[in-house]
Design an enzyme around this catalytic site. Structure first.
Site, PDB file in Angstrom:
ATOM      1  N   PHE A  22       0.837  -1.210   0.000  1.00  0.00           N
ATOM      2  CA  PHE A  22       0.000   0.000   0.000  1.00  0.00           C
ATOM      3  C   PHE A  22       0.875   1.265   0.000  1.00  0.00           C
ATOM      4  O   PHE A  22       0.883   2.046  -0.967  1.00  0.00           O
ATOM      5  CB  PHE A  22      -0.930  -0.080   1.227  1.00  0.00           C
ATOM      6  CG  PHE A  22      -1.582   1.198   1.640  1.00  0.00           C
ATOM      7  CD1 PHE A  22      -2.213   2.028   0.722  1.00  0.00           C
ATOM      8  CD2 PHE A  22      -1.590   1.577   2.994  1.00  0.00           C
ATOM      9  CE1 PHE A  22      -2.818   3.218   1.125  1.00  0.00           C
ATOM     10  CE2 PHE A  22      -2.202   2.755   3.396  1.00  0.00           C
ATOM     11  CZ  PHE A  22      -2.802   3.584   2.463  1.00  0.00           C
ATOM     12  N   THR A  46       2.464  -9.708   1.614  1.00  0.00           N
ATOM     13  CA  THR A  46       1.156  -9.057   1.826  1.00  0.00           C
ATOM     14  C   THR A  46       0.862  -8.032   0.740  1.00  0.00           C
ATOM     15  O   THR A  46      -0.205  -7.432   0.733  1.00  0.00           O
ATOM     16  CB  THR A  46       1.115  -8.338   3.205  1.00  0.00           C
ATOM     17  OG1 THR A  46       2.207  -7.406   3.267  1.00  0.00           O
ATOM     18  CG2 THR A  46       1.232  -9.330   4.341  1.00  0.00           C
ATOM     19  N   ASP A  67      13.091 -11.404  -1.015  1.00  0.00           N
ATOM     20  CA  ASP A  67      12.822 -11.332   0.415  1.00  0.00           C
ATOM     21  C   ASP A  67      13.993 -10.588   1.068  1.00  0.00           C
ATOM     22  O   ASP A  67      15.132 -11.095   1.055  1.00  0.00           O
ATOM     23  CB  ASP A  67      12.696 -12.763   0.966  1.00  0.00           C
ATOM     24  CG  ASP A  67      12.420 -12.794   2.452  1.00  0.00           C
ATOM     25  OD1 ASP A  67      12.713 -11.795   3.150  1.00  0.00           O
ATOM     26  OD2 ASP A  67      11.909 -13.824   2.928  1.00  0.00           O
ATOM     27  N   ALA A 125      10.486   2.955   7.827  1.00  0.00           N
ATOM     28  CA  ALA A 125       9.074   3.153   8.178  1.00  0.00           C
ATOM     29  C   ALA A 125       8.837   2.526   9.542  1.00  0.00           C
ATOM     30  O   ALA A 125       8.698   1.313   9.667  1.00  0.00           O
ATOM     31  CB  ALA A 125       8.171   2.492   7.133  1.00  0.00           C
ATOM     32  N   TYR A 156       5.209  -7.206  16.176  1.00  0.00           N
ATOM     33  CA  TYR A 156       5.281  -6.023  15.308  1.00  0.00           C
ATOM     34  C   TYR A 156       5.927  -4.862  16.058  1.00  0.00           C
ATOM     35  O   TYR A 156       6.897  -4.263  15.582  1.00  0.00           O
ATOM     36  CB  TYR A 156       3.866  -5.661  14.866  1.00  0.00           C
ATOM     37  CG  TYR A 156       3.769  -4.492  13.908  1.00  0.00           C
ATOM     38  CD1 TYR A 156       4.298  -4.571  12.620  1.00  0.00           C
ATOM     39  CD2 TYR A 156       3.117  -3.314  14.282  1.00  0.00           C
ATOM     40  CE1 TYR A 156       4.185  -3.499  11.743  1.00  0.00           C
ATOM     41  CE2 TYR A 156       2.995  -2.248  13.405  1.00  0.00           C
ATOM     42  CZ  TYR A 156       3.527  -2.341  12.136  1.00  0.00           C
ATOM     43  OH  TYR A 156       3.405  -1.276  11.266  1.00  0.00           O
TER      44      TYR A 156
HETATM   45  P1  NAD Z   1       1.590  -3.548   3.133  1.00  0.00           P
HETATM   46  O1  NAD Z   1       1.388  -4.898   3.710  1.00  0.00           O
HETATM   47  O2  NAD Z   1       0.619  -3.080   2.100  1.00  0.00           O
HETATM   48  O3  NAD Z   1       3.046  -3.410   2.528  1.00  0.00           O
HETATM   49  C1  NAD Z   1       4.164  -4.066   3.060  1.00  0.00           C
HETATM   50  C2  NAD Z   1       4.912  -4.694   1.910  1.00  0.00           C
HETATM   51  O4  NAD Z   1       6.089  -5.323   2.404  1.00  0.00           O
HETATM   52  C3  NAD Z   1       4.100  -5.776   1.183  1.00  0.00           C
HETATM   53  O5  NAD Z   1       4.086  -5.507  -0.197  1.00  0.00           O
HETATM   54  C4  NAD Z   1       4.841  -7.070   1.507  1.00  0.00           C
HETATM   55  O6  NAD Z   1       4.720  -8.036   0.496  1.00  0.00           O
HETATM   56  C5  NAD Z   1       6.257  -6.558   1.696  1.00  0.00           C
HETATM   57  N1  NAD Z   1       7.119  -7.430   2.491  1.00  0.00           N
HETATM   58  C6  NAD Z   1       6.854  -7.981   3.710  1.00  0.00           C
HETATM   59  N2  NAD Z   1       7.885  -8.724   4.128  1.00  0.00           N
HETATM   60  C7  NAD Z   1       8.839  -8.639   3.155  1.00  0.00           C
HETATM   61  C8  NAD Z   1      10.143  -9.176   3.003  1.00  0.00           C
HETATM   62  N3  NAD Z   1      10.696  -9.975   3.933  1.00  0.00           N
HETATM   63  N4  NAD Z   1      10.843  -8.885   1.870  1.00  0.00           N
HETATM   64  C9  NAD Z   1      10.312  -8.079   0.918  1.00  0.00           C
HETATM   65  N5  NAD Z   1       9.083  -7.534   1.008  1.00  0.00           N
HETATM   66  C10 NAD Z   1       8.349  -7.813   2.123  1.00  0.00           C
HETATM   67  O7  NAD Z   1       1.629  -2.524   4.358  1.00  0.00           O
HETATM   68  P2  NAD Z   1       1.713  -0.915   4.356  1.00  0.00           P
HETATM   69  O8  NAD Z   1       0.533  -0.412   5.059  1.00  0.00           O
HETATM   70  O9  NAD Z   1       2.038  -0.429   3.002  1.00  0.00           O
HETATM   71  O10 NAD Z   1       2.961  -0.700   5.312  1.00  0.00           O
HETATM   72  C11 NAD Z   1       4.240  -0.357   4.791  1.00  0.00           C
HETATM   73  C12 NAD Z   1       5.176  -0.003   5.921  1.00  0.00           C
HETATM   74  O11 NAD Z   1       4.667   1.112   6.649  1.00  0.00           O
HETATM   75  C13 NAD Z   1       5.366  -1.132   6.937  1.00  0.00           C
HETATM   76  O12 NAD Z   1       6.712  -1.172   7.326  1.00  0.00           O
HETATM   77  C14 NAD Z   1       4.482  -0.718   8.091  1.00  0.00           C
HETATM   78  O13 NAD Z   1       4.949  -1.226   9.303  1.00  0.00           O
HETATM   79  C15 NAD Z   1       4.570   0.798   8.033  1.00  0.00           C
HETATM   80  N6  NAD Z   1       3.383   1.430   8.637  1.00  0.00           N
HETATM   81  C16 NAD Z   1       2.186   1.492   7.973  1.00  0.00           C
HETATM   82  C17 NAD Z   1       1.108   2.111   8.574  1.00  0.00           C
HETATM   83  C18 NAD Z   1      -0.220   2.267   7.879  1.00  0.00           C
HETATM   84  O14 NAD Z   1      -1.143   2.875   8.440  1.00  0.00           O
HETATM   85  N7  NAD Z   1      -0.411   1.790   6.670  1.00  0.00           N
HETATM   86  C19 NAD Z   1       1.229   2.628   9.875  1.00  0.00           C
HETATM   87  C20 NAD Z   1       2.455   2.510  10.517  1.00  0.00           C
HETATM   88  C21 NAD Z   1       3.529   1.933   9.890  1.00  0.00           C
END
Ligand code: NAD
Length: 324
Positions: A22, A46, A67, A125, A156
């Site tokens: 996302f 994800t 990964d 992030a 987490y």
């Molecule tokens: P998301 O799940 O849509 O995106 C995370 C991405 O990371 C996914 O595409 C997944 O396939 C990839 N991923 C996971 N493990 C991996 C690995 N080992 N190697 C390569 N790729 C991997 O989630 P998001 O909402 O886009 O979150 C992105 C980042 O922002 C995360 O680190 C999350 O902790 C942080 N974050 C998001 C929010 C929010 O409100 N969306 C809030 C706080 C922090």
């Protein structure tokens, strides 16, 4: 051989881990708009290539399925590493507890190593979850948090706390130019309907005229930031000279019950609120103090809730109609 075969380099090169997710996909869009070349790395745990398929014809964009808990080798120069890979919603990190810990620990180590090898600026992030179930309100960056390390959500919260510690260690010991963004609840197009976060959950239930599931009595609060505001804050942080964590989020706080009622009204659905037991360690209150972002980055959110939620509803409606 470089990833981009530039003869003479005119553009900045950014690596975005979690680039098919996302936030990573929106960040990639915005970096390309700002004239960067972008290498998105994702193992699709994800995320989904659907989020970046519109970029596949763009000569300044590359996607690498990898990964990041494994060693990352990239040829050529790199200016920025944005480490966004991690399961991010409670449903996801409860389903993948060990990959979540690994990507926060090993993934952060590997991406810091990449940034160090290339002399790149590094941005991690992090999350408001480092504050846990906070004992002060709103949350300021100098609050250390109230986290249960061994509760189910600890996988987490503690992974992100470790990741912050690791980034600071690379900054202090290796003099790496590191930044830490503490992201508060962000919403917008490309979230997954089934990821368990309240915005897609309520919109999906309202579109299906099903009851909106409220956990607890719905008095717990959240502050929702629209994705374009968040990405703007991240870009500003990446070029700032601050190394300590900075909160980015929208301080407009509402209770989950108020949010559910707003969705029902806006979407003119016959859905009602349905109350279920509160999950363990669910934070009761959440609101960013963004004075630091205002002061250091001259940043504050611009998109009001009504505009942001309308765009998100349009996205989910189109997504469901497309039958994907
Ligand atoms: P998301 O799940 O849509 O995106 C995370 C991405 O990371 C996914 O595409 C997944 O396939 C990839 N991923 C996971 N493990 C991996 C690995 N080992 N190697 C390569 N790729 C991997 O989630 P998001 O909402 O886009 O979150 C992105 C980042 O922002 C995360 O680190 C999350 O902790 C942080 N974050 C998001 C929010 C929010 O409100 N969306 C809030 C706080 C922090």
């Amino acid at each position: 051989m470089d990833v981009f075969s530039n003869q003479r380099r005119a553009k900045k090169i950014s690596v975005v881990t979690g680039g098919a997710g996302f936030l990573g996909s929106h960040l990639s869009d915005r970096l390309l708009e700002a004239g960067h070349q972008v290498i998105a790395i994702d193992n699709l745990l994800t995320g989904n290539v659907r989020n970046i398929e519109h970029l596949f014809g763009n000569a300044d964009f590359r996607f690498i399925e990898h990964d990041v808990t494994n060693f990352i080798y990239l040829p050529g120069e790199i200016d920025y590493v944005f480490h966004f890979a991690s399961p991010a919603s409670p449903i996801d990190y409860l389903e993948f507890p060990i990959p979540t810990l690994k990507v926060g620990a090993l993934g952060t180590h590997n991406t810091l190593g990449l940034a160090k090898a290339k002399g790149a600026t590094y941005l991690i992030a992090s999350t408001s979850e480092v504050y846990g179930d906070p004992l002060i309100h709103p949350q300021k960056e100098d609050y250390w948090g109230n986290v249960n390390p061994i509760g189910p959500r600890g996988v987490y919260d503690e992974a992100k706390r470790f990741a912050e510690a690791m980034a600071m260690a690379y900054h202090r010991y290796h003099r790496l130019d590191t930044k830490i963004v503490r992201i508060f609840n962000t919403y917008g197009p490309r979230m997954r309907l089934e990821d368990g976060r309240v915005v897609p959950a309520f919109i999906g239930q309202a579109l299906a005229n099903e009851p909106l599931t409220v956990f607890g009595d719905g008095s717990q609060t959240r502050s929702f930031c629209y994705v374009s505001d968040l990405v703007e804050g991240i870009l500003r942080l990446s070029t700032s000279d601050t190394h300590n964590p900075v909160n980015i989020g929208n301080p407009t706080e509402m209770s989950i019950r108020e949010f559910g009622e707003a969705i029902i009204k806006k979407m003119k659905t016959s859905s009602k609120l349905e109350f279920k037991p509160l999950p363990i360690d669910d934070p009761r209150i959440r609101q960013p103090d963004i004075s630091l972002a205002r002061e250091l980055l001259d940043w504050e959110p611009k998109v009001d809730f009504d505009t942001g939620i309308s765009q998100t509803i349009d996205y989910f409606r189109a997504f469901i109609e497309s039958g994907q």
